[in-house]
Design an enzyme around this catalytic site. Structure first.
Site, mmCIF file in Angstrom:
data_model
loop_
_atom_site.group_PDB
_atom_site.id
_atom_site.type_symbol
_atom_site.label_atom_id
_atom_site.label_comp_id
_atom_site.label_asym_id
_atom_site.label_seq_id
_atom_site.Cartn_x
_atom_site.Cartn_y
_atom_site.Cartn_z
ATOM 1 N N GLU A 1 8.786 -4.783 3.113
ATOM 2 C CA GLU A 1 7.420 -4.687 3.640
ATOM 3 C C GLU A 1 7.215 -3.447 4.521
ATOM 4 O O GLU A 1 7.976 -3.226 5.479
ATOM 5 C CB GLU A 1 7.080 -5.956 4.442
ATOM 6 N N ASP B 1 8.182 -19.943 2.449
ATOM 7 C CA ASP B 1 8.555 -19.105 3.599
ATOM 8 C C ASP B 1 9.103 -19.986 4.709
ATOM 9 O O ASP B 1 8.476 -20.985 5.095
ATOM 10 C CB ASP B 1 7.303 -18.380 4.122
ATOM 11 N N GLU C 1 13.056 -13.933 7.116
ATOM 12 C CA GLU C 1 12.948 -12.544 7.560
ATOM 13 C C GLU C 1 14.203 -12.092 8.292
ATOM 14 O O GLU C 1 14.805 -12.868 9.043
ATOM 15 C CB GLU C 1 11.736 -12.393 8.503
ATOM 16 N N LYS D 1 12.437 -18.165 1.619
ATOM 17 C CA LYS D 1 12.506 -16.779 2.069
ATOM 18 C C LYS D 1 12.613 -16.767 3.585
ATOM 19 O O LYS D 1 11.968 -17.582 4.253
ATOM 20 C CB LYS D 1 11.248 -16.026 1.628
ATOM 21 N N ASP E 1 4.165 -17.795 5.240
ATOM 22 C CA ASP E 1 3.771 -18.212 6.586
ATOM 23 C C ASP E 1 2.518 -17.442 7.020
ATOM 24 O O ASP E 1 1.910 -17.758 8.048
ATOM 25 C CB ASP E 1 4.920 -18.032 7.587
ATOM 26 N N SER E 2 2.100 -16.457 6.194
ATOM 27 C CA SER E 2 0.826 -15.782 6.427
ATOM 28 C C SER E 2 -0.330 -16.782 6.402
ATOM 29 O O SER E 2 -1.427 -16.472 6.858
ATOM 30 C CB SER E 2 0.593 -14.684 5.384
HETATM 31 N N1 LIG Z 1 -3.751 -11.417 5.472
HETATM 32 C C1 LIG Z 1 -2.528 -10.974 5.709
HETATM 33 N N2 LIG Z 1 -2.012 -9.984 4.945
HETATM 34 C C2 LIG Z 1 -0.766 -9.517 5.176
HETATM 35 O O1 LIG Z 1 -0.324 -8.605 4.427
HETATM 36 C C3 LIG Z 1 -0.010 -10.090 6.219
HETATM 37 C C4 LIG Z 1 -0.594 -11.128 6.989
HETATM 38 N N3 LIG Z 1 -1.839 -11.540 6.715
HETATM 39 N N4 LIG Z 1 0.051 -11.707 8.014
HETATM 40 C C5 LIG Z 1 1.427 -11.390 8.239
HETATM 41 C C6 LIG Z 1 1.706 -9.999 7.910
HETATM 42 C C7 LIG Z 1 1.043 -8.960 8.782
HETATM 43 N N5 LIG Z 1 0.970 -7.837 7.900
HETATM 44 C C8 LIG Z 1 0.408 -6.597 8.208
HETATM 45 C C9 LIG Z 1 -0.698 -6.518 9.014
HETATM 46 C C10 LIG Z 1 -1.289 -5.287 9.305
HETATM 47 C C11 LIG Z 1 -0.743 -4.135 8.819
HETATM 48 C C12 LIG Z 1 -1.385 -2.844 9.156
HETATM 49 O O2 LIG Z 1 -2.555 -2.793 9.474
HETATM 50 N N6 LIG Z 1 -0.650 -1.722 9.079
HETATM 51 C C13 LIG Z 1 -1.200 -0.395 9.315
HETATM 52 C C14 LIG Z 1 -0.072 0.580 9.593
HETATM 53 C C15 LIG Z 1 0.136 0.706 11.077
HETATM 54 C C16 LIG Z 1 1.168 1.764 11.475
HETATM 55 O O3 LIG Z 1 2.256 1.840 10.907
HETATM 56 O O4 LIG Z 1 0.879 2.521 12.391
HETATM 57 C C17 LIG Z 1 -1.960 0.088 8.065
HETATM 58 O O5 LIG Z 1 -2.774 0.999 8.221
HETATM 59 O O6 LIG Z 1 -1.737 -0.432 6.973
HETATM 60 C C18 LIG Z 1 0.390 -4.202 8.017
HETATM 61 C C19 LIG Z 1 0.955 -5.448 7.704
HETATM 62 C C20 LIG Z 1 1.431 -8.191 6.581
HETATM 63 N N7 LIG Z 1 1.262 -9.634 6.557
HETATM 64 C C1 LIG Z 2 3.520 -10.736 3.370
HETATM 65 C C2 LIG Z 2 4.346 -11.702 2.574
HETATM 66 C C3 LIG Z 2 5.523 -11.056 1.931
HETATM 67 C C4 LIG Z 2 4.744 -12.868 3.440
HETATM 68 O O1 LIG Z 2 5.836 -12.996 3.939
HETATM 69 C C5 LIG Z 2 3.714 -13.870 3.700
HETATM 70 O O2 LIG Z 2 2.662 -13.867 3.031
HETATM 71 O O3 LIG Z 2 3.941 -14.705 4.587
HETATM 72 MG MG LIG Z 3 5.832 -14.385 5.511
#
Ligand SMILES: Nc1nc(=O)c2c([nH]1)NC[C@@H]1CN(c3ccc(C(=O)N[C@@H](CCC(=O)O)C(=O)O)cc3)CN21
Ligand SMILES: CC(C)C(=O)C(=O)O
Ligand SMILES: [Mg+2]
Length: 277
Positions: free
Chosen positions: A183, A84, A116, A114, A45-46
């Site tokens: 995740e 998803d 969540e 899948k 779903d991303s």
């Molecule tokens: N392009 C894309 N990649 C992804 O991995 C993803 C999506 N979209 N959309 C749905 C979710 C959103 N996701 C994400 C988005 C941002 C972070 C992020 O920036 N995390 C911070 C940590 C922040 C904290 O814990 O304080 C990092 O620095 O990685 C993590 C997962 C994973 N999924």
């Molecule tokens: C980040 C992955 C595991 C996901 O659920 C997605 O791409 O939608």
């Molecule tokens: Mg997803």
């Protein structure tokens, strides 16, 4: 049905062979992933964010998911295809969850779905599995509940939260999930879960000890520029290369360097043409 099967993936865990998984949302990408021999494709779903330009994964619909699953199934006959379940398609009632899981498999053509959530979702997982649709769980950072989590933040920090996460994993396994996405959780928590369950764990920001790893295709290849989580490794900067190519195309058009003789068609002589003026 995909050539890669769920029992084959479970055997990989048992034998300590790491599993790779990435996303695809269209035919050409599915063809590339097929050629690379990756075991699992997630039509995530991303796609809401990476290809539909939405601000989160929340608004994407069942119809949109099915629209994108179909070409992926066509392009990649070998990998297991995971569809998803979008937000709202499995939370309202077990009946609706089962009906929507069946729709993704029957209309989309994916091999498994899948969804969540942890312990709270276990009864739903059980119902869907009982109906004959294999289910993959997804715990830790669950992007569909981003508002409740207060942003895309690491989950399962501290003993109490880690304990809840382990219970989530055990309850999903008990409910019949064949595998788990973990995740954005501390590496040692993902390791503990991986050791405590018999089903494969696929990490995204889950560290080195999961049974496999998944990354979003657009993140791996520099095709998404809204954010880049810490857990992403970039394997190419295709976005930059494409922009450079488009800039060159624009210059070629402006300066009449394109098209060249080899790009054009003939078929009418200048004599014949003269009579038409
Ligand atoms: N392009 C894309 N990649 C992804 O991995 C993803 C999506 N979209 N959309 C749905 C979710 C959103 N996701 C994400 C988005 C941002 C972070 C992020 O920036 N995390 C911070 C940590 C922040 C904290 O814990 O304080 C990092 O620095 O990685 C993590 C997962 C994973 N999924
Ligand atoms: C980040 C992955 C595991 C996901 O659920 C997605 O791409 O939608
Ligand atoms: Mg997803």
């Amino acid at each position: 049905m995909a050539a890669v099967t769920i029992p084959a993936l479970q055997k990989m865990k048992a034998e300590g062979i790491k599993i790779s998984m990435t996303t695809a949302y269209d035919y050409p990408t599915a063809c590339l992933v097929e050629k690379a021999g990756i075991e699992i494709i997630l039509v995530g779903d991303s796609l809401a964010m990476t290809v539909l330009g939405m601000d989160s994964t929340v608004p994407v619909t069942m119809d949109e998911m099915i629209h994108h699953i179909k070409p992926v199934v066509k392009g990649a006959p070998t990998p297991l295809i995971v569809g998803d379940m979008p937000f709202g398609s499995y939370q309202v009632s077990p009946e609706e969850a089962v009906a929507n899981a069946i729709r993704l498999m029957k209309e989309g053509g994916c091999d498994t779905v899948k969804l969540e959530g942890g312990s709270d979702m276990a009864p739903i997982v059980k119902r869907i599995v009982k109906a004959g649709v294999p289910v993959m769980g997804h715990i830790g950072l669950t992007p569909q509940t981003v508002s409740m989590l207060g942003g895309f933040k690491v989950q399962g920090k501290g003993e109490a939260a880690a304990k809840v996460l382990l219970q989530d994993a055990l309850d999903l396994q008990e409910a019949g999930a064949w595998g788990l996405i973990i995740e954005a959780v501390p590496e040692n928590v993902a390791r503990l879960i991986t050791e405590k369950v018999t089903i494969p764990t696929i990490g995204i920001g889950g560290g080195r000890y999961c049974d496999g790893q998944v990354l979003v295709f657009h993140d791996m290849f520099g095709l998404f520029d809204k954010f880049l989580p810490k857990f992403v490794k970039q394997y190419a900067q295709l976005g930059e290369q494409i922009v450079a190519g488009l800039e060159t195309f624009k210059e070629d058009v402006r300066e009449t360097r394109f098209p060249e003789e080899k790009h054009v068609f003939g078929g009418v002589t200048e004599e014949e043409l003269k009579r038409l003026y």
